[in-house]
Design a protein around this motif. Sequence first.
Motif, PDB file in Angstrom:
ATOM      1  N   GLY A   8       1.340  -7.645 -17.388  1.00  0.00           N
ATOM      2  CA  GLY A   8       1.110  -6.439 -18.172  1.00  0.00           C
ATOM      3  C   GLY A   8       1.580  -5.184 -17.456  1.00  0.00           C
ATOM      4  N   PHE A   9       1.661  -4.114 -18.227  1.00  0.00           N
ATOM      5  CA  PHE A   9       2.120  -2.826 -17.683  1.00  0.00           C
ATOM      6  C   PHE A   9       1.029  -2.237 -16.803  1.00  0.00           C
ATOM      7  CE2 PHE A   9       2.597   1.776 -17.800  1.00  0.00           C
ATOM      8  CZ  PHE A   9       3.939   1.934 -17.544  1.00  0.00           C
ATOM      9  N   ARG A  10       1.392  -1.858 -15.569  1.00  0.00           N
ATOM     10  CA  ARG A  10       0.486  -1.200 -14.634  1.00  0.00           C
ATOM     11  C   ARG A  10       1.161   0.060 -14.105  1.00  0.00           C
ATOM     12  NH1 ARG A  10      -1.290  -6.202 -10.656  1.00  0.00           N
ATOM     13  NH2 ARG A  10      -2.052  -7.650 -12.275  1.00  0.00           N
ATOM     14  N   PHE A  11       0.702   1.195 -14.569  1.00  0.00           N
ATOM     15  CA  PHE A  11       1.325   2.459 -14.169  1.00  0.00           C
ATOM     16  C   PHE A  11       1.013   2.766 -12.711  1.00  0.00           C
ATOM     17  CE2 PHE A  11       1.344   7.116 -13.777  1.00  0.00           C
ATOM     18  CZ  PHE A  11       2.651   7.365 -14.169  1.00  0.00           C
ATOM     19  N   ASN A  12       2.066   2.936 -11.914  1.00  0.00           N
ATOM     20  CA  ASN A  12       1.901   3.204 -10.487  1.00  0.00           C
ATOM     21  C   ASN A  12       3.117   3.977  -9.993  1.00  0.00           C
ATOM     22  OD1 ASN A  12       1.253   3.252  -7.794  1.00  0.00           O
ATOM     23  ND2 ASN A  12       1.563   1.055  -7.456  1.00  0.00           N
ATOM     24  N   LEU A  13       2.885   5.200  -9.494  1.00  0.00           N
ATOM     25  CA  LEU A  13       3.987   6.045  -9.025  1.00  0.00           C
ATOM     26  C   LEU A  13       4.349   5.800  -7.569  1.00  0.00           C
ATOM     27  CD1 LEU A  13       3.186   9.499 -10.669  1.00  0.00           C
ATOM     28  CD2 LEU A  13       5.040   7.937 -11.255  1.00  0.00           C
ATOM     29  N   SER A  14       3.640   4.916  -6.913  1.00  0.00           N
ATOM     30  CA  SER A  14       3.913   4.677  -5.491  1.00  0.00           C
ATOM     31  C   SER A  14       5.351   4.229  -5.232  1.00  0.00           C
ATOM     32  CB  SER A  14       2.932   3.638  -4.942  1.00  0.00           C
ATOM     33  OG  SER A  14       1.610   4.132  -4.982  1.00  0.00           O
ATOM     34  N   PRO A  15       5.954   3.344  -6.058  1.00  0.00           N
ATOM     35  CA  PRO A  15       7.344   2.932  -5.788  1.00  0.00           C
ATOM     36  C   PRO A  15       8.337   4.089  -5.808  1.00  0.00           C
ATOM     37  CG  PRO A  15       6.311   1.396  -7.302  1.00  0.00           C
ATOM     38  CD  PRO A  15       5.373   2.549  -7.154  1.00  0.00           C
ATOM     39  N   VAL A  16       8.034   5.157  -6.573  1.00  0.00           N
ATOM     40  CA  VAL A  16       8.942   6.307  -6.638  1.00  0.00           C
ATOM     41  C   VAL A  16       8.924   7.080  -5.331  1.00  0.00           C
ATOM     42  CG1 VAL A  16       9.485   8.425  -7.915  1.00  0.00           C
ATOM     43  CG2 VAL A  16       8.615   6.430  -9.127  1.00  0.00           C
ATOM     44  N   LYS A  17       7.826   6.972  -4.582  1.00  0.00           N
ATOM     45  CA  LYS A  17       7.726   7.654  -3.290  1.00  0.00           C
ATOM     46  C   LYS A  17       8.421   6.873  -2.181  1.00  0.00           C
ATOM     47  CE  LYS A  17       3.251   9.557  -4.699  1.00  0.00           C
ATOM     48  NZ  LYS A  17       1.801   9.630  -4.407  1.00  0.00           N
ATOM     49  N   VAL A  29      10.681  -0.223 -14.803  1.00  0.00           N
ATOM     50  CA  VAL A  29      10.219  -1.452 -14.138  1.00  0.00           C
ATOM     51  C   VAL A  29       9.466  -1.119 -12.855  1.00  0.00           C
ATOM     52  CG1 VAL A  29      10.982  -3.568 -12.992  1.00  0.00           C
ATOM     53  CG2 VAL A  29      12.040  -2.878 -15.142  1.00  0.00           C
ATOM     54  N   TYR A  30      10.016  -0.205 -12.065  1.00  0.00           N
ATOM     55  CA  TYR A  30       9.366   0.150 -10.796  1.00  0.00           C
ATOM     56  C   TYR A  30       7.977   0.737 -11.028  1.00  0.00           C
ATOM     57  CZ  TYR A  30      13.990  -0.275  -8.592  1.00  0.00           C
ATOM     58  OH  TYR A  30      15.199  -0.732  -8.134  1.00  0.00           O
ATOM     59  N   VAL A  31       7.854   1.597 -12.024  1.00  0.00           N
ATOM     60  CA  VAL A  31       6.604   2.317 -12.251  1.00  0.00           C
ATOM     61  C   VAL A  31       5.560   1.438 -12.949  1.00  0.00           C
ATOM     62  CG1 VAL A  31       5.576   4.241 -13.527  1.00  0.00           C
ATOM     63  CG2 VAL A  31       7.688   4.596 -12.267  1.00  0.00           C
ATOM     64  N   GLY A  32       6.012   0.566 -13.828  1.00  0.00           N
ATOM     65  CA  GLY A  32       5.050  -0.202 -14.617  1.00  0.00           C
ATOM     66  C   GLY A  32       4.978  -1.680 -14.336  1.00  0.00           C
ATOM     67  N   TYR A  33       6.039  -2.238 -13.760  1.00  0.00           N
ATOM     68  CA  TYR A  33       6.077  -3.692 -13.584  1.00  0.00           C
ATOM     69  C   TYR A  33       6.485  -4.078 -12.159  1.00  0.00           C
ATOM     70  CZ  TYR A  33       5.953  -3.687 -18.690  1.00  0.00           C
ATOM     71  OH  TYR A  33       5.597  -3.491 -19.999  1.00  0.00           O
ATOM     72  N   MET A  34       6.103  -3.277 -11.175  1.00  0.00           N
ATOM     73  CA  MET A  34       6.497  -3.574  -9.803  1.00  0.00           C
ATOM     74  C   MET A  34       5.848  -4.860  -9.311  1.00  0.00           C
ATOM     75  SD  MET A  34       8.685  -2.219  -7.892  1.00  0.00           S
ATOM     76  CE  MET A  34       9.311  -2.206  -6.229  1.00  0.00           C
ATOM     77  N   PHE A  54      14.156 -13.291  -9.448  1.00  0.00           N
ATOM     78  CA  PHE A  54      15.196 -12.821 -10.366  1.00  0.00           C
ATOM     79  C   PHE A  54      15.326 -11.305 -10.366  1.00  0.00           C
ATOM     80  CE2 PHE A  54      16.359 -11.207 -14.588  1.00  0.00           C
ATOM     81  CZ  PHE A  54      17.639 -11.742 -14.702  1.00  0.00           C
ATOM     82  N   GLY A  55      14.179 -10.595 -10.409  1.00  0.00           N
ATOM     83  CA  GLY A  55      14.216  -9.140 -10.522  1.00  0.00           C
ATOM     84  C   GLY A  55      14.999  -8.455  -9.413  1.00  0.00           C
ATOM     85  N   PRO A  56      14.629  -8.667  -8.143  1.00  0.00           N
ATOM     86  CA  PRO A  56      15.376  -8.023  -7.057  1.00  0.00           C
ATOM     87  C   PRO A  56      16.832  -8.459  -6.970  1.00  0.00           C
ATOM     88  CG  PRO A  56      13.228  -8.743  -6.291  1.00  0.00           C
ATOM     89  CD  PRO A  56      13.396  -9.322  -7.657  1.00  0.00           C
ATOM     90  N   MET A  57      17.096  -9.743  -7.226  1.00  0.00           N
ATOM     91  CA  MET A  57      18.481 -10.216  -7.154  1.00  0.00           C
ATOM     92  C   MET A  57      19.334  -9.596  -8.250  1.00  0.00           C
ATOM     93  SD  MET A  57      17.652 -14.202  -6.205  1.00  0.00           S
ATOM     94  CE  MET A  57      19.358 -14.743  -6.322  1.00  0.00           C
ATOM     95  N   PHE A  58      18.786  -9.535  -9.464  1.00  0.00           N
ATOM     96  CA  PHE A  58      19.505  -8.892 -10.567  1.00  0.00           C
ATOM     97  C   PHE A  58      19.733  -7.418 -10.266  1.00  0.00           C
ATOM     98  CE2 PHE A  58      19.451  -6.485 -14.543  1.00  0.00           C
ATOM     99  CZ  PHE A  58      20.488  -7.097 -15.243  1.00  0.00           C
ATOM    100  N   ASP A  59      18.709  -6.749  -9.754  1.00  0.00           N
ATOM    101  CA  ASP A  59      18.806  -5.329  -9.424  1.00  0.00           C
ATOM    102  C   ASP A  59      19.877  -5.100  -8.361  1.00  0.00           C
ATOM    103  OD1 ASP A  59      18.241  -2.646  -9.425  1.00  0.00           O
ATOM    104  OD2 ASP A  59      16.392  -2.812  -8.269  1.00  0.00           O
ATOM    105  N   PHE A  60      19.923  -5.972  -7.371  1.00  0.00           N
ATOM    106  CA  PHE A  60      20.927  -5.815  -6.306  1.00  0.00           C
ATOM    107  C   PHE A  60      22.347  -5.998  -6.848  1.00  0.00           C
ATOM    108  CE2 PHE A  60      23.677  -8.001  -3.204  1.00  0.00           C
ATOM    109  CZ  PHE A  60      23.835  -6.964  -2.296  1.00  0.00           C
ATOM    110  N   VAL A  61      22.558  -7.020  -7.672  1.00  0.00           N
ATOM    111  CA  VAL A  61      23.904  -7.275  -8.218  1.00  0.00           C
ATOM    112  C   VAL A  61      24.362  -6.096  -9.073  1.00  0.00           C
ATOM    113  CG1 VAL A  61      25.239  -8.730  -9.789  1.00  0.00           C
ATOM    114  CG2 VAL A  61      23.705  -9.786  -8.116  1.00  0.00           C
TER     115      VAL A  61
END
Length: 239
Positions: free
Chosen positions: A4-13, A115-120, A128-135
């Motif tokens: 589920g969606f979890r709002f978190n601004l920590s990844p933006v920092k 994705v970073y803010v809600g689905y980190m 899959f997520g990090p690998m797709f993001d890197f490519v």
Amino acid sequence: MQTGFRFNLSPVKEPLGFIKVVEWLTAVFAFASCSGYSGRNVISLFCGGGNNETLDATFAYPFRLNQVQLVEGNVTLCNHTLSETHLVGDSSSSAEFFVAVAVLAFLYCMAALLVYVGYMHVYRDSDFGPMFDFVVTASFAFLWLVCSSAWARGLQLVKYATGTDGIASTLLPCRDDGVTCEVTEFASMRTLNISVVFGFLNLIVWAGNAWFVYKETRWHSQKVNSQQGASRGPGPAPI
């Protein structure tokens, strides 16, 4: 695993998310400084003993200069009757490619930040997520290199075609010895120069971001684990 969606601004920092915000801004500036451009050059024809003439050359994105009318048909300039004359060159492919990459980069940054803010928690719990993001991030770094180089070359062609040398080679009267053609008022191309700068700035930012995304992938974790295992070396021999 909860998805589920979890709002978190920590990844933006963190560098991973913060650089995505920077990429979002630089993509906007690259797009806006190129796609919204319109300019007008004033060309003066000094006809020697005759009357001097003035022409306008108005050009805009996507810079299909060969469709910009410079002289209407059956017009007499400096004792020369001219047919319909257009500017020379077409930089639309490089300009549109540059803008397309900027728009796609803008949209991808929006999706990645969501994705970073809600689905980190999902992003870091999967391979899959990090690998797709890197490519995708590495691909955008390469696209910025290609499109910025192409647009820098296209901008040079625009400057030549709308400058004194390009106009003089296009207009028939300018080839006579008694006629001088000169661009007396230049459109400011500062924003176009800025767009090229932002293009190469995007290249640097996206290439740097690729490293931080790579650190989230299992490729990096496997490499670190293998290096740590090699540094420890084999255990003591049994007695």
